[in-house]
Design an enzyme around this catalytic site. Structure first.
Site, short mmCIF file in Angstrom:
data_model
loop_
_atom_site.label_atom_id
_atom_site.label_comp_id
_atom_site.label_asym_id
_atom_site.label_seq_id
_atom_site.Cartn_x
_atom_site.Cartn_y
_atom_site.Cartn_z
CB THR A 30 42.61 41.44 31.30
OG1 THR A 30 42.18 41.56 32.26
CG2 THR A 30 43.76 43.00 31.52
NE ARG A 38 43.50 37.90 42.03
CZ ARG A 38 43.30 38.31 40.59
NH1 ARG A 38 42.46 39.97 40.07
NH2 ARG A 38 43.82 37.19 39.41
CB VAL A 39 46.38 42.72 43.19
CG1 VAL A 39 47.56 43.41 42.68
CG2 VAL A 39 46.18 43.87 43.80
CG ASP A 58 47.47 39.51 34.97
OD1 ASP A 58 46.60 39.17 35.14
OD2 ASP A 58 47.84 38.93 33.18
CB THR A 70 43.78 38.60 29.02
OG1 THR A 70 42.02 38.36 28.89
CG2 THR A 70 43.77 37.95 27.67
N GLY A 71 42.87 36.80 31.33
CA GLY A 71 43.02 36.06 31.81
C GLY A 71 43.13 35.45 33.90
N GLY A 131 45.41 35.44 37.01
CA GLY A 131 46.79 36.86 37.02
C GLY A 131 47.88 35.55 37.92
N1 GLY Z 1 43.83 39.03 34.30
C1 GLY Z 1 43.65 39.91 34.91
C2 GLY Z 1 43.51 39.29 36.22
O1 GLY Z 1 43.55 37.89 36.85
O2 GLY Z 1 43.28 40.18 37.73
#
Ligand code: GLY
Length: 335
Positions: A195, A223-224, A226, A246-247, A249
């Site tokens: 991200t 799927r959504v 963070d 980032t990472g 979410g």
């Molecule tokens: N940090 C991005 C996600 O998990 O979608």
């Protein structure tokens, strides 16, 4: 303590040179900005070019909000980048679904989640903020709104992403990969990214942030993560500072990570210590999960001090102000 992964000489920085010079040599329309301002920071190696774009706005005395939108559009448009915007890896059903949010110095915010066929979700998020009474639009509604606002519908699934998806379908193993780009494109690929989260302070001292991603590669449809969630992937409080993540979410959402970082800075934590504490909360809540995933936080406070911390080594962030462009690696991570 940060290690410099690459020092980007200003004279070698191409497009950024004019912008940096115009500020440094006093051509800026803003007189006497506070020392250290403007400044822009962003996640991963691709933050360098994103910061350069944001700097064009900041160095001309522009607003942090405009800078972060322009900055993150660079990785959104990058055809080699499979974790943000156009060319992002699809979900398990072959849909490229994008998430983004933006927040300004007044606490205004806008967000889109699981939007399809629109190459610049960050700009749609900004229009949600500016043109609707809402904060978040999702799925078909977000795409419909974008089209009504004049955005072009496009197929975002590139041949390269489609090939990777079809390869993944052979096993269809659903497990997030740390620092995903580095692993998938090594050797020979300089990028290590996920991200993009960007935070900027303009010459007036105002803070804004933006965050945009295609999310986890081959995720479940719908799927959504963070990144479009205000407080999770991004949070800005103009009195205190801003944070982004980032990472993986899911773990950031569980801990409302970016809001937590900003609230810790409000209590007096330095940006790095605030990021570290947020990482520790993630690990404490789910130690078994945390061992095998990456989450990184990046933060800036009202004074322009910045810091970062990640669960695993491998996280990088880029910093740009009138004096320097740097790509930094947190000297420590939890593991
Ligand atoms: N940090 C991005 C996600 O998990 O979608």
């Amino acid at each position: 303590m940060y290690n410099r992964r690459k020092f980007i000489k200003i004279s070698a920085a191409g497009a950024s040179l004019a912008a940096l010079s115009s500020y440094a040599f006093g051509k800026s329309s803003i007189l006497n900005p506070p020392p250290g301002f403007p400044i822009v920071i962003s996640t991963w190696d691709f933050g360098i070019v994103a910061n350069q774009e944001a700097w064009k706005t900041l160095s001309a005395g522009g607003r942090a909000l405009d800078a972060v939108e322009a900055g993150v559009k660079i990785p959104e448009a990058d055809m080699k980048n499979h974790t943000v915007g156009r060319a992002g890896y699809p979900d398990r059903d072959g849909h490229v679904t994008l998430d983004a949010c933006i927040m300004d110095e007044f606490g205004n915010c806008g967000s889109v989640a699981a939007i399809e066929n629109i190459a610049h979700p960050i700009s749609v998020a900004r229009l949600v903020m500016e043109k609707t009474p809402h904060v978040m639009l999702v799925g078909d509604g977000a795409t419909q709104f974008a089209v009504e606002q004049g955005f072009k519908k496009e197929n975002l699934l590139t041949p390269e992403s489609e090939k990777a998806w079809k390869e993944w379908l052979k096993t269809a193993k659903y497990s997030p990969v740390m620092n995903i780009e580095n692993k998938q494109h090594a050797p020979g690929n300089q990028y290590n990214h996920d991200t993009i989260g960007m935070l900027a302070i303009d010459a007036k001292g105002n803070i804004s942030g933006a965050c945009t991603t295609s999310g986890m590669a081959f995720k479940l449809h719908g799927r959504v993560g963070d990144s479009p969630i205000i407080g999770a992937g991004l949070y800005v409080d103009n009195e205190v500072g801003g944070a982004t993540s980032t990472g993986v979410g899911e773990e950031v959402i569980r801990n409302v990570g970016s809001f937590l970082v900003v609230e810790l800075m409000r209590q007096g934590y330095s940006p790095e210590d605030a990021c570290k504490e947020a990482v520790k909360r993630i690990i404490k809540k789910k130690p078994q999960t945390a061992k095998d995933i990456q989450v990184g936080f990046l933060a800036i406070n009202k004074k322009g001090e910045y810091g970062a911390y990640a669960i695993q080594p491998g996280f990088s962030f880029a910093v740009c102000n009138a004096e320097k462009q740097d790509l930094l690696v947190p000297g420590k991570s939890f593991y």
